[in-house]
Design a protein around this motif. Structure first.
Motif, PDB file in Angstrom:
ATOM      1  N   GLU A   1      27.165  42.912  38.809  1.00  0.00           N
ATOM      2  CA  GLU A   1      27.494  42.136  37.621  1.00  0.00           C
ATOM      3  C   GLU A   1      27.365  40.653  37.939  1.00  0.00           C
ATOM      4  O   GLU A   1      28.105  40.115  38.772  1.00  0.00           O
ATOM      5  CB  GLU A   1      28.921  42.458  37.160  1.00  0.00           C
TER       6      GLU A   1
ATOM      7  N   LEU B   1      27.440  36.548  37.627  1.00  0.00           N
ATOM      8  CA  LEU B   1      28.434  35.587  37.162  1.00  0.00           C
ATOM      9  C   LEU B   1      27.870  34.794  35.987  1.00  0.00           C
ATOM     10  O   LEU B   1      26.670  34.533  35.922  1.00  0.00           O
ATOM     11  CB  LEU B   1      28.814  34.630  38.287  1.00  0.00           C
TER      12      LEU B   1
ATOM     13  N   GLU C   1      31.751  30.847  35.022  1.00  0.00           N
ATOM     14  CA  GLU C   1      32.371  31.382  36.242  1.00  0.00           C
ATOM     15  C   GLU C   1      31.839  30.679  37.490  1.00  0.00           C
ATOM     16  O   GLU C   1      32.596  30.438  38.443  1.00  0.00           O
ATOM     17  CB  GLU C   1      32.131  32.886  36.325  1.00  0.00           C
TER      18      GLU C   1
ATOM     19  N   LYS D   1      37.545  37.671  37.697  1.00  0.00           N
ATOM     20  CA  LYS D   1      37.881  39.090  37.781  1.00  0.00           C
ATOM     21  C   LYS D   1      36.744  39.922  38.388  1.00  0.00           C
ATOM     22  O   LYS D   1      36.976  41.003  38.929  1.00  0.00           O
ATOM     23  CB  LYS D   1      38.226  39.640  36.395  1.00  0.00           C
ATOM     24  N   LYS D   2      35.539  39.433  38.298  1.00  0.00           N
ATOM     25  CA  LYS D   2      34.399  40.170  38.844  1.00  0.00           C
ATOM     26  C   LYS D   2      34.419  40.122  40.369  1.00  0.00           C
ATOM     27  O   LYS D   2      35.017  39.216  40.956  1.00  0.00           O
ATOM     28  CB  LYS D   2      33.084  39.555  38.344  1.00  0.00           C
ATOM     29  N   THR D   3      33.769  41.109  40.980  1.00  0.00           N
ATOM     30  CA  THR D   3      33.626  41.095  42.430  1.00  0.00           C
ATOM     31  C   THR D   3      32.618  40.018  42.802  1.00  0.00           C
ATOM     32  O   THR D   3      31.485  40.030  42.328  1.00  0.00           O
ATOM     33  CB  THR D   3      33.129  42.462  42.942  1.00  0.00           C
TER      34      THR D   3
END
Length: 288
Positions: free
Chosen positions: A107, A109, A113, A231-233
């Protein structure tokens, strides 16, 4: 088994594997040794033993399947060599295979972000500023973490705005030059001035002038992303993927992108690539 492994590593070194790859082979073997607690005879190197090791990593250590598979692939290559060389009598590698995992969708960014991540580094410390520059360079060059950590000061060309990646440090074992935008180049030049007292050719170093470990920087990047509230890895490959996506979204063509990523042998001159990158850099529109 330890003696067999040393012979195997001698072969891998003679094949010209990168030092970091050799180091990873040894680390994975050490994890197996830690589990066993002893050396093994050739008769003890059975399929059941290695499957038990997988079960231990998954259920006792609670490691992610992707982590387990990295270790399995390394040891599987070793076991295959042992069988071909007739050092063991059982083709353990044929049934000692990576476990099935869910497809890991990367996913990317968002621009917001990325800006949040960059603003979360403490520019007042060497480590914070270095990490910020590393993120910028990784996004802009769309390189791999292994390539980033192997970059050399002597291979940075400020006139052409490129960094040469030497063949021994690339996944494809082919040298290539990756472009940098004006913004990244300016930050990199400032960082190089700050770190020149280390008298080391390696570009990115620890605060006391030593080479960096990819695992350490991955952990640091993850921690800063957490502080930033993302929140994303966030890991190095996500930055590479994000840079490639933004390059295309900014209007870049897939042919120059493939050349920058090191995915193909498309015949383009470095001037062609630099011109394309200047126009469609992942950082062009986001950081005016």
């Amino acid at each position: 088994m330890c003696e067999m492994f040393e012979r195997f590593m001698w072969l891998k070194q003679s094949e010209g594997l990168a030092p970091r790859t050799i180091e990873e082979y040894r680390i994975h073997f050490q994890w197996l040794q830690d589990y066993l607690g002893q050396d093994l005879s050739r008769e003890q190197m059975t399929l059941e033993l290695f499957l038990d090791w997988v079960d231990f990593m998954l259920n006792d250590k609670c490691l992610q399947p992707t982590t387990v598979n990295i270790r399995v692939r390394t040891m599987r290559a070793f076991l295959c060599w042992c069988y071909i060389e007739e050092l063991i009598g059982e083709p353990v590698h044929e049934r000692f295979k990576p476990i099935k995992t869910a497809v890991d969708t990367i996913e990317a960014l968002s621009v917001a972000e990325i800006k949040t991540l960059l603003s979360s580094f403490n520019d007042n410390t060497f480590v914070g500023y270095r990490d910020k520059v590393m993120v910028m360079v990784l996004l802009d060059t769309m390189g791999r973490i292994s390539e980033l950590l192997a970059m050399k000061r002597s291979n940075v060309d400020h006139k052409t705005g490129t960094i040469k990646l030497e063949a021994m440090n690339t996944k494809t074992r082919k040298a290539r030059e990756v472009p940098l935008s004006t913004k990244s180049l300016k930050l990199l030049k400032e960082y190089m001035n700050e770190s020149e007292d280390f008298n080391e050719d390696t570009l990115f170093l620890t605060y006391d002038g030593r080479e960096m470990l990819s695992k350490t920087w991955r952990t640091s990047l993850h921690e800063v992303a957490g502080i930033a509230g993302i929140k994303k890895t966030v890991r190095p490959h996500v930055l590479r993927h994000t840079g490639a996506l933004l390059y295309i979204m900014n209007g870049g063509d897939p042919f120059s992108l493939q050349k920058i990523l090191g995915h193909s042998d498309i015949q383009m001159t470095n001037m062609d690539i630099k011109r394309q990158h200047n126009s469609f850099s992942p950082l062009k529109n986001e950081f005016k």
